[in-house]
Design a protein around this motif. Sequence first.
Motif, PDB file in Angstrom:
ATOM      1  N   ALA A  27     -10.220  73.487  24.905  1.00 55.59           N
ATOM      2  CA  ALA A  27     -10.457  72.746  26.142  1.00 55.59           C
ATOM      3  C   ALA A  27      -9.131  72.336  26.799  1.00 55.59           C
ATOM      4  O   ALA A  27      -8.955  72.460  28.017  1.00 55.59           O
ATOM      5  CB  ALA A  27     -11.309  71.514  25.842  1.00 55.59           C
ATOM      6  N   MET A  28      -8.180  71.839  26.004  1.00 59.21           N
ATOM      7  CA  MET A  28      -6.891  71.442  26.580  1.00 59.21           C
ATOM      8  C   MET A  28      -6.124  72.647  27.106  1.00 59.21           C
ATOM      9  O   MET A  28      -5.485  72.581  28.170  1.00 59.21           O
ATOM     10  CB  MET A  28      -6.067  70.685  25.527  1.00 59.21           C
ATOM     11  N   CYS A  29      -6.184  73.757  26.374  1.00 57.50           N
ATOM     12  CA  CYS A  29      -5.507  74.969  26.850  1.00 57.50           C
ATOM     13  C   CYS A  29      -6.103  75.424  28.176  1.00 57.50           C
ATOM     14  O   CYS A  29      -5.385  75.784  29.118  1.00 57.50           O
ATOM     15  CB  CYS A  29      -5.625  76.088  25.810  1.00 57.50           C
ATOM     16  N   HIS A  30      -7.429  75.408  28.254  1.00 53.46           N
ATOM     17  CA  HIS A  30      -8.082  75.850  29.485  1.00 53.46           C
ATOM     18  C   HIS A  30      -7.668  74.964  30.660  1.00 53.46           C
ATOM     19  O   HIS A  30      -7.357  75.446  31.760  1.00 53.46           O
ATOM     20  CB  HIS A  30      -9.603  75.808  29.296  1.00 53.46           C
ATOM     21  N   LEU A  31      -7.622  73.662  30.442  1.00 60.33           N
ATOM     22  CA  LEU A  31      -7.259  72.740  31.514  1.00 60.33           C
ATOM     23  C   LEU A  31      -5.799  72.922  31.927  1.00 60.33           C
ATOM     24  O   LEU A  31      -5.470  72.968  33.124  1.00 60.33           O
ATOM     25  CB  LEU A  31      -7.515  71.300  31.047  1.00 60.33           C
TER      26      LEU A  31
END
Length: 729
Positions: A626-630
Motif C-alpha cells: 500500500a505504501m509503495c503504491h501511494l
Amino acid sequence: MPHAYLDPEDGLERQNQKLIEIVDALVRQVERGGTGSGEAYAQFRRAALLEEQVQARTAELEDALGMLNRSNARLAQAMRDTEAARRDLSTAIETVQEGFAMFDPDGVMVMCNSRFGMHMDDLRDQLVPGLRFVDYIDSVAGSRALSLPPGETPEIWRTRRLARHDDRHAIFNVSLAGDHWVQISQHRTPGGGTVILQTDVTDMIRAERQARERMLDDQSRMARATLDHIKQGICIFDGRIRLAGWNDGLTQLMGVPTPRLRRGLQFPALWRMIAQDFGFDGEMSRDRLAAWVETPLARQPLRFTMRSEDRRFIDASAQQMPDGGFVFSFTDITAERRAIHDLARTNEALEERVRGRTLELEDALERAERANASRSRFVAATSHDLLQPLSAANLFLSALRQDDPANREVLGKAHDALHSVEAILHALLDISKLELGHASMDVGPVALGPVLAQLRDQFALQAAAKGIELRILPCALSVTSDRTYLKRVLQNLIGNAVRYTETGRVLVGARRRGGAAAIEVWDTGPGIPEEDFQTIFREFARLNARASASEGMGLGLAIVERACAILGHPLDVISEPGRFTRFSVTVPVTQAVAEAASDGPAAVAHEDGCDRVVLLVENDAELRRAMCHLLERWGVTVLDVESGEAAIELIGETGAEPDLLLVDQQLGDGMTGLDTIAALRGLLPGRPTRLVTADRSPELREAARRAGVTILPKPVGAEALRAVLGLDS
C-alpha cells in the motif's frame, strides 16, 4: 584734611617730617582751643592712625628692599654661572675637531670656534659673533679658497647655498682650493636657530678617488681582455665619431690592416677600409648609415647584414653609448646562412614528400571508407535477407515442438540457437545502420513508464530462471528521445546486466537531475576493471565470456554507444570489480510535459517526487504494497524490503543512495527498526530517517530521542507522508 599733605611719592624721611609737623600743629591747636573742643581730639586720633600706617608702610618697604637685595644677589650669581657655562661651552666647542658655528633664529651668528671656515684664511677676520648668515654666505661665495665646478659662477653657487638653508637638515660637500674638501652638515634647532658643522673629508675623498681610478683601470684591463677574447669584431667611437678602441676580431673578420688602426681615426675612414671587401646585403645603404652616425643624440639601435664577394656574411649591429659615442659589433654568420639555406632545401624536399605521402594516405583512406561502407551495406543487406528465413524456421520449429513431443527438448535447443542467431543478425543490422547514418531517428516526447514496464515484462522470466532479483522502478517522467532506440539502449544494458549477474539483483530506475533524467542500470555482477571501460564498447568485445552465441557476440554495448552518440545522450559507467556495475544514460526531460505538470495536482505530485528515492523497510506485506503504491503514484522511487538485514544487503550490493529512510520498528525476529537505522547510518550518513511504529510507549520514545530519530506514528496518513517528503499538499 591733614593727610592731604602726604605724597606717596615722597621718601620715608620726608613723610615722617610732614607727620611731625602735623602732630605739632594739632597739639598747638588743642592747647589753644582747650578741652571743650571735640574736633581737636578727633584730629589727634587721625594723626595717631596716620602714624601707625606710616610705620606699617615703612616695614613693608623694608621687606621689599630685603627681597630685592636677595634677588640681586641671586641674579649676580646666575650671571656668574652663565658666564662660566659660556666659557665652558666655548672651551668645549674649541676642542671639537670640526668647524662649529651657531646662528640665532634671526640669522645672526652667536658663536663659532677657530676651525670654522677651515682652509679659507681670507675669511678669518670676518667670522665673528654678530655676523649675519647672508653675509657669511656672500663672503664664502667671494672667497679665493672656494673651488667652483666648471660652468658655475659665484652667484649661482650663492643662490644654491641659500636655497639649502631652508632645509631642516642638509649635508653636502664643498670643494676648496688645493684639492681640499669640506663636508657641510647644517641642522635647524627647535628654537629656529641654525647649527653648522664643517668636517674635513679631504683624505676620504682622495682615497675614494684613488680606489675608483684603480677600479677603472682594472675594468679597462678586463674590458680589453674581454674584447680580445670574443669572436665578434668590436670598434668603439667617442662622441666626436673618433675611434676610441677595437679588438683583434675587427681585423680578422673585416680585413682591416692592424697598422692602419689608430686612436682618433674618423669613422668614414674606417668604413672605407671595410667597404673594400664588404657590401650591404638588404635595404641598408651608405647614406642611411652616414645619417645614423652623424645623428648626435637619440640614435636607435641599428642592425644590418653585409656580404663579401667570396659569399661570407657578416651581421653588423650598432648601439649608442651614454657619452654620445657608439659601438659597432660584427659577427660572422656565414655558417648560419648556409645552414638556413640547406635547411630550406631540406624542408622543401620534406614538404614535397609529405604532400606525396598525404595524397597516398588520402587515397588509402578513401579506399578504406569505401570498403567499410560496402561492408556495412553488405551486412545490412544480408542481415535483412537472412532474418526472413530465420523467422520462418522459428515458426516451423515451434510447430514441430507441438506435433512431436518426443523430440521437444532437441527442438527447443534448435529453437534457442535460431533465436540467438536472429538476435545477432538484429544487432549487426543496427550496427550497420548506425555506421552508415541510415538509422531513422524520430525524436520526440517519450514516456519512460511504459518503456520500463515493457522491459520489466521482457526480462522478468530470464532473471527468475537465473535466480536473481530484477527490479525496474516505475517513473512518471517523459523525456525527449527516439522511443525505438532509447528502448534498444535500455534493452541492451538490462540484458547485459541479467546475463552477467550470477547472484544478487539488477536494479533499474530514473533519477531527476535538473532538466534531465539519469536512467541507471545497477547490477551485482562481476564488475568491469577501469582499464576496460573503453574496450567494452568495441564490436565483438566481451570480457570473461565464453565464445557462445547464446551469450551474444559483444555488439550490445557498441550499439548503445553509437545510439547514445547520435541521440546526444551522455553515457557513463562506474564499476567496482567483485561488487557492482552501474550504467547511466542521461536524457533531457520533455519541456512540454514539465509545463503541463502545473495544470493539476496529480501532475505536480509526479513532477515533485520523481527525483526522490525512498528506502522502505516494512515486514507487513500488505502495508508495504500500500505504501509503495501511494509513493509511486507521487512519482517517488521506492526500494522496499521486508527486513533490516535485507536493507543492509541491498545498499551494500547496489550502492544505492536513497533520499529518505522509512523503517518500521517491529520487523519480526531479526533486527529492530532502531538497530536497522543505526546500521544504515554507517552506510548512508546524514540521510533523513523516520521510525514508523504504532508503539507509543515512553521507553521507545526515549530510545528514539537518544538515537536522534524522529517517530512517524502508525497509522500513517497521506498528508504525513507528503510532509515528510517535503511535497506540496
